[in-house]
Design a protein around this motif. Structure first.
Motif, PDB file in Angstrom:
ATOM      1  N   ASN A 112     -20.282-106.831 -35.526  1.00 48.57           N
ATOM      2  CA  ASN A 112     -19.917-108.173 -35.069  1.00 48.57           C
ATOM      3  C   ASN A 112     -18.594-108.154 -34.290  1.00 48.57           C
ATOM      4  O   ASN A 112     -18.439-108.874 -33.298  1.00 48.57           O
ATOM      5  CB  ASN A 112     -19.803-109.122 -36.259  1.00 48.57           C
ATOM      6  N   GLY A 113     -17.655-107.338 -34.743  1.00 44.04           N
ATOM      7  CA  GLY A 113     -16.365-107.260 -34.063  1.00 44.04           C
ATOM      8  C   GLY A 113     -16.512-106.735 -32.642  1.00 44.04           C
ATOM      9  O   GLY A 113     -15.909-107.264 -31.697  1.00 44.04           O
ATOM     10  N   ARG A 114     -17.330-105.694 -32.476  1.00 38.27           N
ATOM     11  CA  ARG A 114     -17.540-105.123 -31.150  1.00 38.27           C
ATOM     12  C   ARG A 114     -18.231-106.141 -30.233  1.00 38.27           C
ATOM     13  O   ARG A 114     -17.911-106.266 -29.051  1.00 38.27           O
ATOM     14  CB  ARG A 114     -18.377-103.851 -31.271  1.00 38.27           C
ATOM     15  N   THR A 115     -19.198-106.899 -30.781  1.00 33.64           N
ATOM     16  CA  THR A 115     -19.892-107.924 -29.986  1.00 33.64           C
ATOM     17  C   THR A 115     -18.911-108.997 -29.514  1.00 33.64           C
ATOM     18  O   THR A 115     -18.959-109.451 -28.362  1.00 33.64           O
ATOM     19  CB  THR A 115     -21.011-108.567 -30.825  1.00 33.64           C
ATOM     20  N   LEU A 116     -18.003-109.378 -30.372  1.00 36.72           N
ATOM     21  CA  LEU A 116     -17.028-110.408 -30.010  1.00 36.72           C
ATOM     22  C   LEU A 116     -16.066-109.911 -28.925  1.00 36.72           C
ATOM     23  O   LEU A 116     -15.666-110.677 -28.038  1.00 36.72           O
ATOM     24  CB  LEU A 116     -16.244-110.851 -31.250  1.00 36.72           C
ATOM     25  N   LEU A 117     -15.699-108.658 -28.986  1.00 37.88           N
ATOM     26  CA  LEU A 117     -14.822-108.110 -27.949  1.00 37.88           C
ATOM     27  C   LEU A 117     -15.531-108.126 -26.592  1.00 37.88           C
ATOM     28  O   LEU A 117     -14.902-108.389 -25.551  1.00 37.88           O
ATOM     29  CB  LEU A 117     -14.406-106.682 -28.311  1.00 37.88           C
ATOM     30  N   ALA A 118     -16.846-107.856 -26.596  1.00 36.43           N
ATOM     31  CA  ALA A 118     -17.603-107.899 -25.345  1.00 36.43           C
ATOM     32  C   ALA A 118     -17.627-109.318 -24.781  1.00 36.43           C
ATOM     33  O   ALA A 118     -17.481-109.534 -23.566  1.00 36.43           O
ATOM     34  CB  ALA A 118     -19.024-107.392 -25.583  1.00 36.43           C
ATOM     35  N   GLU A 119     -17.784-110.301 -25.645  1.00 37.33           N
ATOM     36  CA  GLU A 119     -17.775-111.691 -25.194  1.00 37.33           C
ATOM     37  C   GLU A 119     -16.401-112.081 -24.671  1.00 37.33           C
ATOM     38  O   GLU A 119     -16.288-112.825 -23.677  1.00 37.33           O
ATOM     39  CB  GLU A 119     -18.182-112.615 -26.348  1.00 37.33           C
ATOM     40  N   ALA A 120     -15.353-111.583 -25.304  1.00 34.62           N
ATOM     41  CA  ALA A 120     -13.994-111.880 -24.844  1.00 34.62           C
ATOM     42  C   ALA A 120     -13.745-111.276 -23.466  1.00 34.62           C
ATOM     43  O   ALA A 120     -13.081-111.879 -22.609  1.00 34.62           O
ATOM     44  CB  ALA A 120     -12.982-111.348 -25.859  1.00 34.62           C
TER      45      ALA A 120
END
Length: 651
Positions: free
Chosen positions: A231-239
């Protein structure tokens, strides 16, 4: 709580009052079939029992309402219930009234205002029965219930078939489920289950629910742990897509980078309601409104001035025509001469005078108009100057609105990007809160283990073992009085300890072996067991201030002291309540006297806190017995129901 009186109402509204003395022995004596045994059933019925157990016949045919007046400390309680309608065997509606001093209502005033549940609740509250919870048969919360006024009745009534029963000790003990209720409420009435137990049980429930929440939270954290990195990696991609992040972040720095991003704040957005554009638009609308108002003022002034010019012109023309009157000189000179032929007139023509007066008035009005005109022109000039100023302000405001509208359109794209970034930051915040939960798992597990231990200790403090110890101690105190009074009654096993077996609900005598009540033999011993046990329990209830009414009703207890055939004493049944030679009919006068001596002894000992009501066929000639009589013996037509009521029909 003691009984002050029983009141009956017939269908004509007449009343029959049976009074009782408080804190004393009360004796009702008389012949059979006069209604003595109904006293217990009337008290039981009016105090919240739905089942109608009062004997049928004249009682139900002529009595419309049954009522009881109770004295509870300084408060009086009036309880009344109508007889069941038709052939019904129960009735739950009732009437209740409380006051310092009750005025007994009339039959017309008796309108149901409560039910048996309400009566039970009110009496329980007046007695001081606090919220409580019994110990269930197999544990602390299994099938438990609250002790109420209805459970206190087990210690109040001993009817004719119970008072000397070998197998049953307490009121209604032979009914299904009642023995269990007696066993499980007795600890509360003895004081073993404290009044704060309900509060402690509520606290226990709160603790258990809190522990379940922690355990649920721990399970959720475990489920989140496996998805944390993904989930953390996915959020960084969205950021990164939202423009918040450019460089690639190593796995070891994911949490740190997310924590940095959560501090991001968008630029100051344009709030629609208070934006400069909206303020400029509001100002433009106000200027436009002022412009229209000023135009209206100018139009009105110009219209007024135009009308004034028309008036002035008309007056001038008319005045010029009227000046011809002066061609004939003054009115004094030509008043009696004709202006055409110069002949002398007998009267002055009215038209000449009127024309002259009209000319004077027009000249005056014309002078006023000419004087006001410069002021009107000056006022109109000022209005036109104000209109021009407003026109300039309106032009400026229109330009400002156009400029701000353009700026707003240019800023919309920026706000869309900020909104997208803000949504990503919100998701990051939620993720970090769950991540923090996972990181605190060690502390959470410690709290769960500590909670389990605390609840275990709490349960031990509420264990039935402690309650049993207090009950056994209380029954030991009660047993001391039972043993003493067994000797007063000269019971068969007098001199040996007598006690209540709370599990078997019977009285036992401890010799070299345990002798239960039913094995003692003879009705005298069975009656003795009932008397010593109930009197000793009431003494304990009063001394420990327990919430049990302070009265005991005994129905025909002396019957056991007369010869019986097949369990029935014919000689006793033939007594009519008058003073007779009891020995002549085979009665054990000494035993009867011993019984009443014990009743008077205990009531005097507890005075004025204990009331005993006895219904009897026997009548002793002792002064103490005679003073205790509530009324003259019920014989020769005297009874619970007056003779004149028997002709009253149900309406």
């Amino acid at each position: 709580m003691q009984v002050k009186s029983i009141i009956l109402y017939n269908y004509d509204g007449d009343t029959r009052t049976l009074p009782f003395k408080l804190g004393a022995v009360n004796i009702i004596t008389g012949q059979s079939r006069t209604g003595k045994s109904s006293v217990i059933n009337i008290l039981d019925y009016c105090m919240g029992r739905p089942t109608f157990t009062i004997f049928e016949g004249v009682n139900r045919d002529v009595v419309a309402w049954y009522a009881v007046l109770l004295q509870v400390g300084d408060t009086q309680v009036f309880l009344a219930k109508p007889a069941p309608a038709g052939q019904a065997a129960s009735q739950t509606r009732g009437y209740i009234e409380t006051a310092t001093e009750i005025t007994v209502p009339t039959l017309a005033q008796l309108q149901p205002n409560t039910n048996d549940e309400g009566i039970t609740s009110a009496l329980s509250s007046l007695l001081g029965i606090a919220p409580n919870q019994t110990l269930g048969p197999a544990g602390i919360n299994l099938d438990s219930f609250q002790a109420t006024m209805q459970h206190a009745k087990y210690y109040l009534f001993q009817n004719q078939s119970l008072v000397a029963n070998a197998k049953q000790l307490f009121w209604r003990q032979d009914e299904e489920g009642i023995p269990r209720h007696i066993r499980e409420t007795l600890p509360y009435f003895l004081g073993a289950i404290l009044d704060d137990r309900q509060a402690k049980l509520a606290e226990l429930d709160k603790l258990q629910r809190g522990l379940k929440r922690l355990q649920s939270k721990s399970r959720e954290a475990d489920a989140l742990f496996g998805k944390q990195a993904e989930n953390g990696r996915t959020l960084l991609a969205e950021a990164q897509a939202a423009g918040l992040l450019e460089a690639i972040v190593p796995d070891t720095q994911v949490i740190a980078e997310l924590q940095r991003l959560v501090t991001w704040e968008p630029g100051q957005g344009v709030a629609i309601n208070n934006s400069p554009l909206e303020q400029a638009r509001t100002q433009l609308r106000e200027v436009q409104r002022d412009f229209r108002d000023k135009q209206r003022e100018i139009e009105e002034a110009e219209e007024y001035l135009s009308k004034e010019e028309g008036f002035s012109s008309a007056v001038t023309d008319h005045s010029d025509r009227l000046r011809a009157v002066h061609a004939f000189g003054t009115e004094a000179e030509h008043a009696h001469k004709c202006p055409v032929c110069d002949s002398t007139l007998q009267e002055v023509p009215p038209s000449v005078a009127a024309l002259t007066a009209s000319l004077s008035r027009m000249q005056a009005d014309l002078t006023d108009v000419k004087r006001e005109r410069p002021q009107l022109e000056q006022y109109l000039s000022g209005l036109r100057a104000q209109l021009e100023d407003i026109r300039q302000n309106m032009s400026t405001s229109s330009q400002l609105v156009a400029t701000l509208s353009t700026e707003r359109e240019n800023g919309q794209r920026l706000r869309d990007l900020e909104l997208r970034a803000a949504r990503v930051v919100g998701k990051i915040e939620m993720h970090l809160s769950n991540t923090e939960l996972v990181e605190d798992q060690a502390d959470l597990r410690e709290r769960i283990e500590a909670g389990k231990k605390y609840i275990k200790d709490f349960l031990e403090s509420l264990s039935s073992d402690e309650v049993d110890d207090i009950v056994d101690s209380s029954l030991s105190v009660i047993a001391e009085d039972m043993t003493e009074w067994a000797s007063d009654l000269a019971m068969e096993h007098a001199g040996y300890p007598h006690r209540l077996d709370r599990r078997k609900l019977t009285v036992v005598a401890d010799r070299d072996r345990i002798i239960t009540m039913e094995r003692m033999g003879s009705g005298e011993n069975w009656l003795g067991c009932h008397l010593i046990c109930l009197l000793a329990m009431h003494k304990f209830f009063i001394e420990r201030d327990r919430p049990v009414p302070h009265f005991l009703v005994l129905d025909q207890p002396s019957q056991v002291y007369f010869p019986q055939i097949d369990g029935v004493s014919r000689a006793y049944q033939q007594l009519d309540g008058t003073v007779q030679d009891l020995e002549a009919v085979g009665g054990d006068v000494l035993a009867v006297r011993r019984m009443f001596v014990l009743l008077f002894k205990v009531v005097t000992l507890m005075s004025p806190k204990l009331q005993v009501i006895v219904t009897e066929h026997a009548n002793l000639d002792t002064p103490e017995f005679q003073r205790a009589l509530v009324e003259a013996p019920w014989t020769n037509g005297r009874a619970l129901i007056p003779q004149n009521w028997l002709t009253t029909k149900v309406k």
